[in-house]
Design a protein around this motif. Structure first.
Motif, mmCIF file in Angstrom:
data_model
loop_
_atom_site.group_PDB
_atom_site.id
_atom_site.type_symbol
_atom_site.label_atom_id
_atom_site.label_comp_id
_atom_site.label_asym_id
_atom_site.label_seq_id
_atom_site.Cartn_x
_atom_site.Cartn_y
_atom_site.Cartn_z
ATOM 1 N N SER A 2 0.843 -1.198 0.000
ATOM 2 C CA SER A 2 0.000 0.000 0.000
ATOM 3 C C SER A 2 0.875 1.244 0.000
ATOM 4 O O SER A 2 2.077 1.164 0.262
ATOM 5 C CB SER A 2 -0.939 0.009 1.210
ATOM 6 O OG SER A 2 -0.179 0.143 2.385
ATOM 7 N N ILE A 3 0.254 2.361 -0.289
ATOM 8 C CA ILE A 3 1.008 3.610 -0.315
ATOM 9 C C ILE A 3 0.424 4.625 0.659
ATOM 10 O O ILE A 3 -0.765 4.601 0.976
ATOM 11 C CB ILE A 3 1.054 4.246 -1.730
ATOM 12 C CG1 ILE A 3 -0.346 4.568 -2.262
ATOM 13 C CG2 ILE A 3 1.813 3.377 -2.712
ATOM 14 C CD1 ILE A 3 -0.349 5.441 -3.513
ATOM 15 N N LEU A 4 1.301 5.493 1.128
ATOM 16 C CA LEU A 4 0.878 6.679 1.867
ATOM 17 C C LEU A 4 1.142 7.875 0.963
ATOM 18 O O LEU A 4 2.113 7.879 0.205
ATOM 19 C CB LEU A 4 1.685 6.831 3.161
ATOM 20 C CG LEU A 4 1.471 5.773 4.240
ATOM 21 C CD1 LEU A 4 2.464 5.986 5.382
ATOM 22 C CD2 LEU A 4 0.034 5.835 4.764
ATOM 23 N N ILE A 5 0.281 8.877 1.047
ATOM 24 C CA ILE A 5 0.422 10.053 0.190
ATOM 25 C C ILE A 5 0.498 11.298 1.049
ATOM 26 O O ILE A 5 -0.346 11.504 1.926
ATOM 27 C CB ILE A 5 -0.773 10.151 -0.779
ATOM 28 C CG1 ILE A 5 -0.830 8.909 -1.675
ATOM 29 C CG2 ILE A 5 -0.669 11.434 -1.626
ATOM 30 C CD1 ILE A 5 -2.106 8.791 -2.474
ATOM 31 N N ASP A 6 1.525 12.098 0.814
ATOM 32 C CA ASP A 6 1.623 13.400 1.483
ATOM 33 C C ASP A 6 1.278 14.484 0.461
ATOM 34 O O ASP A 6 1.856 14.529 -0.619
ATOM 35 C CB ASP A 6 3.036 13.635 2.027
ATOM 36 C CG ASP A 6 3.087 14.882 2.895
ATOM 37 O OD1 ASP A 6 2.627 14.813 4.047
ATOM 38 O OD2 ASP A 6 3.557 15.932 2.415
ATOM 39 N N ILE A 7 0.322 15.322 0.827
ATOM 40 C CA ILE A 7 -0.113 16.417 -0.047
ATOM 41 C C ILE A 7 0.407 17.724 0.536
ATOM 42 O O ILE A 7 0.259 17.960 1.738
ATOM 43 C CB ILE A 7 -1.655 16.511 -0.101
ATOM 44 C CG1 ILE A 7 -2.267 15.153 -0.459
ATOM 45 C CG2 ILE A 7 -2.107 17.599 -1.069
ATOM 46 C CD1 ILE A 7 -3.801 15.162 -0.481
ATOM 47 N N PHE A 8 0.996 18.553 -0.293
ATOM 48 C CA PHE A 8 1.460 19.845 0.223
ATOM 49 C C PHE A 8 1.336 20.907 -0.877
ATOM 50 O O PHE A 8 1.438 20.601 -2.063
ATOM 51 C CB PHE A 8 2.902 19.745 0.727
ATOM 52 C CG PHE A 8 3.876 19.180 -0.271
ATOM 53 C CD1 PHE A 8 4.651 20.003 -1.064
ATOM 54 C CD2 PHE A 8 3.999 17.801 -0.433
ATOM 55 C CE1 PHE A 8 5.530 19.482 -1.981
ATOM 56 C CE2 PHE A 8 4.879 17.263 -1.363
ATOM 57 C CZ PHE A 8 5.651 18.107 -2.139
ATOM 58 N N PRO A 9 1.095 22.157 -0.478
ATOM 59 C CA PRO A 9 1.013 23.229 -1.467
ATOM 60 C C PRO A 9 2.400 23.603 -1.961
ATOM 61 O O PRO A 9 3.374 23.532 -1.198
ATOM 62 C CB PRO A 9 0.363 24.377 -0.694
ATOM 63 C CG PRO A 9 0.621 24.088 0.741
ATOM 64 C CD PRO A 9 0.851 22.618 0.889
ATOM 65 N N ALA A 10 2.491 24.009 -3.212
ATOM 66 C CA ALA A 10 3.764 24.447 -3.788
ATOM 67 C C ALA A 10 3.476 25.587 -4.758
ATOM 68 O O ALA A 10 2.394 25.651 -5.343
ATOM 69 C CB ALA A 10 4.438 23.296 -4.526
ATOM 70 N N ARG A 11 4.454 26.479 -4.906
ATOM 71 C CA ARG A 11 4.279 27.670 -5.770
ATOM 72 C C ARG A 11 2.996 28.395 -5.344
ATOM 73 O O ARG A 11 2.662 28.399 -4.157
ATOM 74 C CB ARG A 11 4.249 27.267 -7.239
ATOM 75 C CG ARG A 11 5.442 26.411 -7.644
ATOM 76 C CD ARG A 11 5.309 25.893 -9.053
ATOM 77 N NE ARG A 11 5.632 26.917 -10.025
ATOM 78 C CZ ARG A 11 6.820 27.052 -10.593
ATOM 79 N NH1 ARG A 11 7.795 26.215 -10.269
ATOM 80 N NH2 ARG A 11 7.050 27.991 -11.474
ATOM 81 N N SER A 12 2.264 28.969 -6.309
ATOM 82 C CA SER A 12 1.074 29.726 -5.884
ATOM 83 C C SER A 12 -0.147 28.835 -5.703
ATOM 84 O O SER A 12 -0.879 28.946 -4.730
ATOM 85 C CB SER A 12 0.774 30.867 -6.853
ATOM 86 O OG SER A 12 0.544 30.353 -8.141
ATOM 87 N N ASP A 13 -0.388 27.921 -6.646
ATOM 88 C CA ASP A 13 -1.580 27.085 -6.516
ATOM 89 C C ASP A 13 -1.348 25.650 -6.980
ATOM 90 O O ASP A 13 -2.295 24.946 -7.303
ATOM 91 C CB ASP A 13 -2.758 27.712 -7.279
ATOM 92 C CG ASP A 13 -2.404 28.027 -8.719
ATOM 93 O OD1 ASP A 13 -1.553 27.325 -9.292
ATOM 94 O OD2 ASP A 13 -2.977 28.973 -9.290
ATOM 95 N N ASN A 14 -0.091 25.233 -7.060
ATOM 96 C CA ASN A 14 0.191 23.819 -7.385
ATOM 97 C C ASN A 14 0.028 22.959 -6.142
ATOM 98 O O ASN A 14 0.176 23.437 -5.011
ATOM 99 C CB ASN A 14 1.630 23.643 -7.856
ATOM 100 C CG ASN A 14 1.845 24.007 -9.312
ATOM 101 O OD1 ASN A 14 1.866 25.180 -9.659
ATOM 102 N ND2 ASN A 14 2.004 22.995 -10.151
ATOM 103 N N TYR A 15 -0.250 21.674 -6.378
ATOM 104 C CA TYR A 15 -0.103 20.686 -5.320
ATOM 105 C C TYR A 15 1.146 19.872 -5.578
ATOM 106 O O TYR A 15 1.440 19.508 -6.719
ATOM 107 C CB TYR A 15 -1.300 19.727 -5.295
ATOM 108 C CG TYR A 15 -2.494 20.299 -4.574
ATOM 109 C CD1 TYR A 15 -2.371 20.760 -3.268
ATOM 110 C CD2 TYR A 15 -3.726 20.374 -5.187
ATOM 111 C CE1 TYR A 15 -3.458 21.290 -2.602
ATOM 112 C CE2 TYR A 15 -4.824 20.904 -4.520
ATOM 113 C CZ TYR A 15 -4.675 21.355 -3.236
ATOM 114 O OH TYR A 15 -5.745 21.883 -2.570
#
Ligand code: ZN
Ligand code: FE
Length: 258
Positions: A2-15
């Motif tokens: 299985s995988i774990l996913i980390d989501i974070f904001p980058a630049r102005s509106d990228n994920y």
């Protein structure tokens, strides 16, 4: 597996996304919007980044590659069709290929339109779709390079994935997309509920993704180009060719002023 996913904001509106294979500890970044944000996310998690999976050649998806290669020695996988436009690709992939991250597998699908060689990564076991700028929540990427026919065909492939597939897209555009979607499809009950939820989420500073494919199939006007209500919204007869409906929707969105 299985995988774990980390989501974070980058630049102005990228994920930015980190994907971590729990069996082996192997970690990949999906696209390289910003090397610093990616390195910070990895440090926060205590994950060691060894791979980068690139979706398309736009600067806001590749700019971090040189620094990640220099500092971490990452292996960079990306679309064969855009190899001349992306510096630092080590592994070239195309539709039908499978990319491995430890014990996790990602199926490559081609989604031309935003760029001609745009690819997406579908993690098969957990049904996670990294769609970048091919498919957003309640929208699709601007058609910079492709044609409506192939772009619609690419979306139809994505629509055929299981409804419980979770979509992780390249940008936080959902609120603006919702305004256009509501203008096109105002009586859609599921869309009205989703749009209200998106408003609350953004007011609270929350991410509107991931979102399920089932939800997108019910609410995203572009995925609903084969529905009579959307044909009517763009001035075509019910039963019009979905490609024509899609083309008109894409053009209407380009000109939409909210
Ligand atoms: Zn892009
Ligand atoms: Fe982008």
């Amino acid at each position: 597996m299985s995988i774990l996913i980390d989501i974070f904001p980058a630049r102005s509106d990228n994920y930015g996304y980190l994907v971590h294979d729990t069996a082996t500890g192997k970690t990949a970044a999906i696209d390289a919007p910003d090397a610093k944000a990616i390195k910070e996310a990895a440090a926060r998690r205590g994950w060691t980044l060894s791979e980068v999976f690139i979706t398309h050649h736009h600067t806001d998806h590749v700019e971090g590659i040189p620094v990640l290669k220099r500092d971490l020695g990452v292996t960079v996988t990306g679309p064969e069709g855009e190899q001349s436009k992306i510096l630092g690709l080590d592994v070239l992939v195309k539709a039908g290929d499978t990319v491995k991250l430890g014990e996790s597998e990602f199926q490559i699908m081609e989604t031309p339109g935003h760029t001609l060689g745009h690819i997406v990564y579908f993690e098969t076991a957990g049904r996670h779709l990294f769609s970048a700028d091919a498919l957003f929540s309640l929208g699709v990427g601007r058609m910079f390079e492709g044609q409506p026919g192939p772009m619609w065909a690419g979306l139809e492939q994505l629509k055929a994935l299981p409804d419980d597939t979770l979509i992780y897209c390249g940008h936080e555009y959902t609120a603006a997309n919702a305004a256009f979607a509501l203008a096109m499809d105002p009586k859609n009950a599921a869309l009205n509920i989703r749009a209200a939820e998106v408003k609350r989420m953004r007011a609270d500073g929350r991410y509107t993704i991931p979102v399920s494919l089932g939800m997108e199939k019910a609410t995203n006007p572009f995925l609903r180009s084969d529905q009579p209500v959307l044909a009517k919204a763009v001035g075509l007869a019910p039963g019009a060719d979905p490609v024509d409906v899609f083309a008109k929707l894409r053009k209407a969105k380009d000109e939409f002023k909210g």
